[in-house]
Write a protein that holds these residues in place. Structure first.
Motif, PDB file in Angstrom:
ATOM      1  N   MET A 184       0.372  -1.331  -0.124  1.00  0.00           N
ATOM      2  CA  MET A 184       1.651  -1.211   0.555  1.00  0.00           C
ATOM      3  C   MET A 184       1.448  -0.560   1.913  1.00  0.00           C
ATOM      4  O   MET A 184       0.870   0.524   2.023  1.00  0.00           O
ATOM      5  CB  MET A 184       2.639  -0.369  -0.256  1.00  0.00           C
ATOM      6  CG  MET A 184       4.007  -0.245   0.434  1.00  0.00           C
ATOM      7  SD  MET A 184       5.023   1.127  -0.184  1.00  0.00           S
ATOM      8  CE  MET A 184       5.193   0.700  -1.897  1.00  0.00           C
TER       9      MET A 184
ATOM     10  N   VAL B  82       4.574  -9.874   0.509  1.00  0.00           N
ATOM     11  CA  VAL B  82       6.023  -9.640   0.546  1.00  0.00           C
ATOM     12  C   VAL B  82       6.353  -8.849   1.806  1.00  0.00           C
ATOM     13  O   VAL B  82       5.744  -7.802   2.074  1.00  0.00           O
ATOM     14  CB  VAL B  82       6.502  -8.863  -0.701  1.00  0.00           C
ATOM     15  CG1 VAL B  82       8.000  -8.567  -0.597  1.00  0.00           C
ATOM     16  CG2 VAL B  82       6.208  -9.663  -1.964  1.00  0.00           C
TER      17      VAL B  82
ATOM     18  N   LEU C  81       9.346  -6.785   3.393  1.00  0.00           N
ATOM     19  CA  LEU C  81      10.531  -6.147   2.830  1.00  0.00           C
ATOM     20  C   LEU C  81      11.150  -5.198   3.841  1.00  0.00           C
ATOM     21  O   LEU C  81      10.483  -4.319   4.378  1.00  0.00           O
ATOM     22  CB  LEU C  81      10.134  -5.377   1.553  1.00  0.00           C
ATOM     23  CG  LEU C  81      11.187  -4.495   0.907  1.00  0.00           C
ATOM     24  CD1 LEU C  81      12.338  -5.326   0.389  1.00  0.00           C
ATOM     25  CD2 LEU C  81      10.557  -3.690  -0.236  1.00  0.00           C
TER      26      LEU C  81
ATOM     27  N   THR D  56       7.224  -6.413  -6.101  1.00  0.00           N
ATOM     28  CA  THR D  56       6.118  -5.906  -5.296  1.00  0.00           C
ATOM     29  C   THR D  56       4.850  -5.646  -6.106  1.00  0.00           C
ATOM     30  O   THR D  56       3.824  -5.308  -5.528  1.00  0.00           O
ATOM     31  CB  THR D  56       6.532  -4.599  -4.597  1.00  0.00           C
ATOM     32  OG1 THR D  56       6.905  -3.624  -5.590  1.00  0.00           O
ATOM     33  CG2 THR D  56       7.711  -4.845  -3.676  1.00  0.00           C
TER      34      THR D  56
ATOM     35  N   ARG E 212       1.072  -7.265  -5.315  1.00  0.00           N
ATOM     36  CA  ARG E 212       1.202  -8.076  -4.111  1.00  0.00           C
ATOM     37  C   ARG E 212       0.923  -7.211  -2.882  1.00  0.00           C
ATOM     38  O   ARG E 212       1.039  -5.987  -2.941  1.00  0.00           O
ATOM     39  CB  ARG E 212       2.606  -8.677  -4.011  1.00  0.00           C
ATOM     40  CG  ARG E 212       2.902  -9.754  -5.046  1.00  0.00           C
ATOM     41  CD  ARG E 212       4.348 -10.210  -4.963  1.00  0.00           C
ATOM     42  NE  ARG E 212       4.607 -11.355  -5.834  1.00  0.00           N
ATOM     43  CZ  ARG E 212       4.937 -11.262  -7.112  1.00  0.00           C
ATOM     44  NH1 ARG E 212       5.038 -10.064  -7.681  1.00  0.00           N
ATOM     45  NH2 ARG E 212       5.151 -12.350  -7.835  1.00  0.00           N
TER      46      ARG E 212
ATOM     47  N   LEU F  49       2.160  -5.725   0.337  1.00  0.00           N
ATOM     48  CA  LEU F  49       3.536  -5.390   0.703  1.00  0.00           C
ATOM     49  C   LEU F  49       3.578  -4.737   2.080  1.00  0.00           C
ATOM     50  O   LEU F  49       2.856  -3.776   2.346  1.00  0.00           O
ATOM     51  CB  LEU F  49       4.116  -4.430  -0.349  1.00  0.00           C
ATOM     52  CG  LEU F  49       5.560  -3.969  -0.184  1.00  0.00           C
ATOM     53  CD1 LEU F  49       6.512  -5.141  -0.221  1.00  0.00           C
ATOM     54  CD2 LEU F  49       5.914  -2.959  -1.276  1.00  0.00           C
TER      55      LEU F  49
ATOM     56  N   VAL G  63       6.453  -3.056   4.414  1.00  0.00           N
ATOM     57  CA  VAL G  63       7.825  -2.579   4.290  1.00  0.00           C
ATOM     58  C   VAL G  63       8.274  -1.945   5.596  1.00  0.00           C
ATOM     59  O   VAL G  63       7.581  -1.081   6.151  1.00  0.00           O
ATOM     60  CB  VAL G  63       7.954  -1.516   3.163  1.00  0.00           C
ATOM     61  CG1 VAL G  63       9.410  -1.172   2.920  1.00  0.00           C
ATOM     62  CG2 VAL G  63       7.294  -2.005   1.898  1.00  0.00           C
TER      63      VAL G  63
ATOM     64  N   TYR H 245       8.406   2.671  -5.717  1.00  0.00           N
ATOM     65  CA  TYR H 245       7.825   1.391  -6.117  1.00  0.00           C
ATOM     66  C   TYR H 245       6.679   1.678  -7.065  1.00  0.00           C
ATOM     67  O   TYR H 245       5.848   2.551  -6.822  1.00  0.00           O
ATOM     68  CB  TYR H 245       7.300   0.625  -4.906  1.00  0.00           C
ATOM     69  CG  TYR H 245       8.357   0.185  -3.963  1.00  0.00           C
ATOM     70  CD1 TYR H 245       9.310  -0.734  -4.370  1.00  0.00           C
ATOM     71  CD2 TYR H 245       8.420   0.680  -2.667  1.00  0.00           C
ATOM     72  CE1 TYR H 245      10.298  -1.151  -3.512  1.00  0.00           C
ATOM     73  CE2 TYR H 245       9.407   0.272  -1.804  1.00  0.00           C
ATOM     74  CZ  TYR H 245      10.347  -0.646  -2.233  1.00  0.00           C
ATOM     75  OH  TYR H 245      11.318  -1.051  -1.373  1.00  0.00           O
TER      76      TYR H 245
ATOM     77  N   ARG I 200       3.242   0.521  -8.611  1.00  0.00           N
ATOM     78  CA  ARG I 200       2.131  -0.362  -8.228  1.00  0.00           C
ATOM     79  C   ARG I 200       1.393  -0.787  -9.503  1.00  0.00           C
ATOM     80  O   ARG I 200       0.480  -0.126  -9.961  1.00  0.00           O
ATOM     81  CB  ARG I 200       1.167   0.346  -7.287  1.00  0.00           C
ATOM     82  CG  ARG I 200       1.828   1.014  -6.112  1.00  0.00           C
ATOM     83  CD  ARG I 200       2.504  -0.002  -5.236  1.00  0.00           C
ATOM     84  NE  ARG I 200       1.531  -0.904  -4.666  1.00  0.00           N
ATOM     85  CZ  ARG I 200       1.863  -2.027  -4.036  1.00  0.00           C
ATOM     86  NH1 ARG I 200       3.118  -2.373  -3.945  1.00  0.00           N
ATOM     87  NH2 ARG I 200       0.922  -2.792  -3.524  1.00  0.00           N
TER      88      ARG I 200
END
Length: 611
Positions: A357, A487, A489, A512, A515, A517, A519, A599, A601
């Motif tokens: 992320m 993704v 976001l 998420t 993946r 990510l 953000v 989130y 993971r």
């Protein structure tokens, strides 16, 4: 203008060419029929019936031929109009679908919407309505003048002198209509945009007591449109058309006075004068009709020009061959990008590793959203490269790039249809089990159980029948079903109530998992949970690292963190973030941070395998 229509029609262009040819032939026959009225009337008034029946027979044959050709021309005009409509819509649609997504804004969408509706119908009305009037306005008078030379060259000479004067008045009328049409088009487009805005923002406007009379932007747009319409009526109708008609009437008067003078001098007889004046009347009538055709043709030309502007916008280059992709990573290498010659990203470089992320953090206007748009290739970077899965986004077809990406943004748009239809847009060929799994993970099943028609509930235009949190969950279910490895976001839970926020957060956790990510992060717990934080200011990456690394560095991110923490109303002790170079964050702050959801993971695939 006609050449442009022929290019647009492609394989159907021969039909339009034939239509033009037949229209010209019809105009010539009409002019000849008018011209033959002179000997016919002379024979009638002089009582020479044998000659009269000869001319009646000739006139009848010409009129029958004209009628047959005119009928064929009308049918061909309808066929050409339908073909032109289809080709214009197809060409506009195909080109617009290839334009950069960043090209679309509220003003351009309103303009294109008007162009694709009223503009297209205006252009496609040319073969059926304006072409005949325009050809008749020039060809028929020319034939009449030519025949006049056969009967009385002096009257024909006066008509010939009047022709360029009438042409100048015609061009002046067209110029006036051109100017007024551009002004009216701008006013109409502005009003259409404001009306849509007024309808879409009713909750906000009513909350602040702003009715239609109190909404100044709409009021101003309506006033400007009324002024533009009045200008069209005054200048385009009364003044422009009036000047042209006055000029034509002056030309007819000159012919009339010349004929009277010739009769008074015994050069021609009264019978010839009557016949020639009837012919002169047929010279004037098509010119009068041409005034209306000229203004309408200018409007058609303006709409074609506007279409050329849209069609002339360069689409993004797209290779035809797919490329071999690596792990789902995102890389920016010295990327520079700007809007309208104003650079907003200045040499941005970072990499988002697979299945991590990356949080984009920074003040408003720092370039966070622009970065996500460049990943999705809404635009191409001015300088530098943007890579997805190890390949430059410009090297892969749009379909392949979009297959790597899922989007969840704050402004969710659902298409008119059912909840099921909107989710299946991601993968129309998805099985029922895959659809149900996406619905379960996104917590859309909770929505369906509350609604009478379940997944077959109509969402309304833009999803208006659902709440904000419900729209978000449908959007997330759509992204889960797509199952893209990357993704993008824009955190979308800040404006939701506590219950919807928790449900949306669960849906995001499912989306998420496992993946890559990226953000655009606003919430503190999301920022702290990121594997990498990219802090931007004024389009420049000023700091990059983990949350703890940036807190320890005591730079701009640490200041930003402290300001955001205070904005949440937490009571911060003197030790919280004060010694910003300590190795550990204050325990009180950690407790506050830990109290909020983050989130998770984990791998949904692995979880499904275990189940």
């Amino acid at each position: 203008m006609i050449r442009r229509m022929l290019r647009v029609m492609g394989e159907d262009a021969p039909a339009l060419r034939l239509l033009i040819a037949l229209t010209v032939v019809c105009a010539v026959l009409q002019g000849v029929a008018f011209g033959l009225l002179v000997p016919l009337i002379q024979a009638l008034l002089e009582g020479e019936f044998s000659r009269l029946w000869l001319w009646v027979g000739i006139e009848t044959v010409i009129l029958i031929g004209f009628g047959v050709l005119n009928y064929r021309t009308k049918l061909l005009g309808l066929t050409s109009s339908v073909a032109l409509t289809s080709h214009l819509w197809q060409r506009l649609g195909d080109h617009i679908s290839k334009l950069p997504l960043g090209w679309f804004n509220a003003e351009k969408v309103g303009s294109v919407s008007r162009l694709a509706s009223a503009g297209v119908f205006n252009v496609t009305g040319f073969p059926t309505q304006m072409l005949g009037m325009l050809v008749n306005a020039f060809v028929t008078p020319a034939v009449v003048v030519a025949l006049m030379f056969m009967f009385e060259w002096r009257l024909a000479f006066v008509a010939l002198i009047a022709a360029p004067i009438v042409w100048g008045a015609y061009q002046g009328t067209v110029a006036i209509v051109d100017f007024v049409d551009r002004r009216t088009h701008s006013a109409n487009t502005r009003t259409a945009n404001r009306l849509i805005e007024f309808a879409q923002t009713q909750p906000v406007l009513r909350a602040f007591g702003r009715t239609a009379q109190g909404y100044k932007l709409l009021d101003d747009a309506l006033v400007m449109q009324r002024k533009a319409d009045n200008t069209m009526i005054t200048w385009g109708g009364a003044i422009g058309d009036g000047i042209f008609r006055l000029t034509v009437q002056a030309a007819f008067t000159a012919i009339l006075l010349t004929g009277i003078a010739l009769t008074a001098g015994a050069t021609i007889g009264p019978v010839e004068l009557v016949a020639l004046l009837i012919l002169a009347t047929r010279f004037v009538q098509p010119l009068m009709e041409g005034a209306a055709a000229g203004g309408a043709v200018r409007t058609v030309r303006n709409n074609l020009n506007r279409m050329d502007v849209v069609l002339g916008t360069e689409p993004l280059s797209e290779p035809s061959a797919r490329v071999a992709l690596g792990e789902p990573s995102v890389e920016f290498n010295d990327v520079r990008f700007g809007y309208d010659d104003r650079e907003v990203l200045h040499g941005v470089t970072f990499a988002a590793a697979p299945r991590t992320m990356t949080a984009l953090v920074g003040p408003s206007g720092s370039g966070k959203t622009t970065i996500t748009r460049l990943v999705a290739r809404f635009w191409d970077a001015g300088l530098g490269t943007v890579k997805v899965a190890g390949e430059d986004v410009r090297s892969m077809p749009v379909e392949q790039l979009m297959g790597q990406l899922s989007f969840v943004f704050q402004d969710v748009y659902l298409f008119s249809g059912t909840i099921r239809d909107n989710i299946l847009m991601a993968r129309p060929d998805a099985t029922e089990d895959e659809l149900n799994e996406a619905i379960r993970q996104a917590r859309v099943d909770e929505i369906a159980t509350r609604l009478a028609h379940g997944l077959d509930t109509q969402v309304g235009e833009g999803g208006s029948a659902l709440s904000g949190g419900e729209r978000q969950r449908v959007s997330i279910a759509r992204a889960i079903l797509k199952d893209a490895p990357i993704v993008l976001l824009d955190e979308a839970t800040a404006a939701l109530d506590a219950e919807n926020e928790a449900l949306v957060q669960e849906a995001l956790n499912a989306l998420t998992a496992d993946r890559t990510l990226i953000v655009v992060a606003h919430r503190l717990q999301t920022i702290a949970a990121a594997d990498q934080i990219v802090f931007l200011e004024h389009g420049v990456i000023v700091e990059r690292g983990t949350h703890q690394e940036l807190i320890d560095a005591g730079g701009r991110y640490a200041d930003f963190w402290q300001e955001r923490a205070r904005s949440r109303g937490w009571r911060l002790g003197s030790k919280v973030l004060a010694p910003r170079r300590d190795d550990a964050a204050p325990s009180a702050y950690q407790s506050a941070l830990a109290s909020e959801p983050r989130y998770r993971r984990h791998s949904t695939r692995s979880q499904r395998d275990r189940e």
